[in-house]
Design a protein around this motif. Sequence first.
Motif, PDB file in Angstrom:
ATOM      1  N   MET A   1      41.070 -14.859 -18.310  1.00 52.09           N
ATOM      2  CA  MET A   1      40.467 -13.830 -19.357  1.00 52.09           C
ATOM      3  C   MET A   1      39.982 -13.131 -18.782  1.00 52.09           C
ATOM      4  N   THR A   2      40.110 -11.922 -18.508  1.00 52.56           N
ATOM      5  CA  THR A   2      38.954 -10.503 -18.434  1.00 52.56           C
ATOM      6  C   THR A   2      37.728 -10.676 -18.309  1.00 52.56           C
ATOM      7  N   GLN A   3      37.117 -10.242 -16.943  1.00 55.42           N
ATOM      8  CA  GLN A   3      35.587 -10.396 -17.856  1.00 55.42           C
ATOM      9  C   GLN A   3      35.380  -8.958 -17.206  1.00 55.42           C
ATOM     10  N   PHE A   4      34.884  -8.192 -18.379  1.00 60.55           N
ATOM     11  CA  PHE A   4      34.222  -6.967 -18.320  1.00 60.55           C
ATOM     12  C   PHE A   4      33.718  -6.572 -18.419  1.00 60.55           C
ATOM     13  N   LEU A   5      32.331  -5.014 -18.174  1.00 62.84           N
ATOM     14  CA  LEU A   5      31.253  -4.674 -18.573  1.00 62.84           C
ATOM     15  C   LEU A   5      31.765  -3.785 -19.331  1.00 62.84           C
ATOM     16  N   VAL A   6      30.474  -3.397 -20.158  1.00 71.04           N
ATOM     17  CA  VAL A   6      30.684  -2.309 -21.012  1.00 71.04           C
ATOM     18  C   VAL A   6      29.559  -1.516 -20.632  1.00 71.04           C
ATOM     19  N   VAL A   7      29.278   0.121 -19.876  1.00 77.58           N
ATOM     20  CA  VAL A   7      28.154   1.497 -20.151  1.00 77.58           C
ATOM     21  C   VAL A   7      28.763   2.358 -20.269  1.00 77.58           C
ATOM     22  N   GLY A   8      27.599   2.607 -21.506  1.00 77.67           N
ATOM     23  CA  GLY A   8      27.062   3.572 -22.071  1.00 77.67           C
ATOM     24  C   GLY A   8      27.146   4.843 -21.271  1.00 77.67           C
ATOM     25  N   VAL A   9      27.792   6.256 -21.299  1.00 79.91           N
ATOM     26  CA  VAL A   9      27.465   7.235 -20.224  1.00 79.91           C
ATOM     27  C   VAL A   9      27.675   8.239 -21.686  1.00 79.91           C
ATOM     28  N   ASP A  10      26.589   9.674 -20.546  1.00 79.70           N
ATOM     29  CA  ASP A  10      26.590  10.298 -21.502  1.00 79.70           C
ATOM     30  C   ASP A  10      25.888  11.264 -20.549  1.00 79.70           C
ATOM     31  N   ASP A  11      25.516  12.450 -21.157  1.00 86.81           N
ATOM     32  CA  ASP A  11      25.207  13.728 -19.839  1.00 86.81           C
ATOM     33  C   ASP A  11      24.318  14.260 -19.230  1.00 86.81           C
ATOM     34  N   THR A  12      23.345  12.715 -19.377  1.00 87.02           N
ATOM     35  CA  THR A  12      21.683  12.971 -18.624  1.00 87.02           C
ATOM     36  C   THR A  12      22.030  11.741 -17.337  1.00 87.02           C
ATOM     37  N   GLU A  95      32.477  -1.797 -28.705  1.00 85.99           N
ATOM     38  CA  GLU A  95      32.882  -1.512 -26.744  1.00 85.99           C
ATOM     39  C   GLU A  95      32.808  -3.064 -27.109  1.00 85.99           C
ATOM     40  N   ALA A  96      31.596  -3.528 -26.976  1.00 85.48           N
ATOM     41  CA  ALA A  96      31.141  -4.792 -26.281  1.00 85.48           C
ATOM     42  C   ALA A  96      31.611  -5.869 -26.495  1.00 85.48           C
ATOM     43  N   SER A  97      32.514  -6.156 -28.104  1.00 88.21           N
ATOM     44  CA  SER A  97      32.881  -7.213 -28.254  1.00 88.21           C
ATOM     45  C   SER A  97      33.685  -7.604 -27.353  1.00 88.21           C
ATOM     46  N   GLY A  98      33.071  -9.252 -26.905  1.00 89.25           N
ATOM     47  CA  GLY A  98      33.289 -10.374 -25.874  1.00 89.25           C
ATOM     48  C   GLY A  98      33.403  -9.244 -24.347  1.00 89.25           C
ATOM     49  N   ALA A  99      32.352  -8.648 -24.521  1.00 91.99           N
ATOM     50  CA  ALA A  99      32.181  -7.538 -23.037  1.00 91.99           C
ATOM     51  C   ALA A  99      31.136  -8.861 -21.915  1.00 91.99           C
ATOM     52  N   ARG A 100      31.483  -8.945 -20.794  1.00 91.60           N
ATOM     53  CA  ARG A 100      29.542 -10.329 -19.789  1.00 91.60           C
ATOM     54  C   ARG A 100      28.776  -9.213 -20.000  1.00 91.60           C
ATOM     55  N   ALA A 101      28.358  -8.078 -20.242  1.00 94.24           N
ATOM     56  CA  ALA A 101      27.791  -7.507 -21.277  1.00 94.24           C
ATOM     57  C   ALA A 101      27.288  -5.797 -21.440  1.00 94.24           C
ATOM     58  N   LEU A 102      26.447  -5.495 -21.479  1.00100.00           N
ATOM     59  CA  LEU A 102      26.621  -3.448 -22.441  1.00100.00           C
ATOM     60  C   LEU A 102      25.270  -2.970 -21.575  1.00100.00           C
ATOM     61  N   ILE A 103      25.442  -2.197 -20.197  1.00 97.18           N
ATOM     62  CA  ILE A 103      24.247  -1.741 -19.938  1.00 97.18           C
ATOM     63  C   ILE A 103      24.305   0.026 -20.149  1.00 97.18           C
ATOM     64  N   LEU A 104      23.044   0.106 -20.597  1.00103.62           N
ATOM     65  CA  LEU A 104      23.040   1.225 -21.295  1.00103.62           C
ATOM     66  C   LEU A 104      21.269   1.647 -19.280  1.00103.62           C
ATOM     67  N   CYS A 126      27.192  -9.329 -26.804  1.00 99.01           N
ATOM     68  CA  CYS A 126      26.952  -9.617 -25.659  1.00 99.01           C
ATOM     69  C   CYS A 126      25.664  -9.699 -25.244  1.00 99.01           C
ATOM     70  N   PRO A 127      24.781  -9.305 -24.033  1.00 97.41           N
ATOM     71  CA  PRO A 127      24.052  -9.312 -23.309  1.00 97.41           C
ATOM     72  C   PRO A 127      23.564  -7.955 -22.971  1.00 97.41           C
ATOM     73  N   VAL A 128      22.697  -7.426 -23.166  1.00 98.50           N
ATOM     74  CA  VAL A 128      22.450  -5.937 -23.126  1.00 98.50           C
ATOM     75  C   VAL A 128      20.921  -5.615 -22.038  1.00 98.50           C
TER      76      VAL A 128
END
Length: 151
Positions: A1-12, A95-104, A126-128
Amino acid sequence: MTQFLVVGVDDTEAGRQALIWALSEGRDGWKTVKAVSVWNYDYNGVDALLNPDAVQEKTAQKLDLAIKEALDGQAPPPIDTVVQQGRPDEVLCTEASGARALILGPPGSSRRSGHVVAGCLRRAPCPVVVLPQSYEDPNGGRHRARRFRWH
């Protein structure tokens, strides 16, 4: 199972900081980083109504540029990109479903960012990780977000 992180990216600056931190974590732990940018009709106005495909493409180009700048010549971890129309907190949580963490990034740069962080904290599957206001580049600065120990 691939571990992945999700990160929210905007233009700030907050989005840039979150991306730098997530790429650093992904590189050190060889996790896939899923960089997510969201656009919607409320914040893109008339352009989105007249030509949503152009807004989608422009958002994708901004995300690609942000990744290139955040890597700054360093080797990237595996990266997936997602550009989608919708409410940022809803899209990020999906998009964070199954992620190791959501990074903001740190909230407070705009009223909208506070709403996104609050929504993600309520609904994330997941953890934020919310970076502190004083976060700086992992290669410098006196206030750094701590590294995680991934088990």
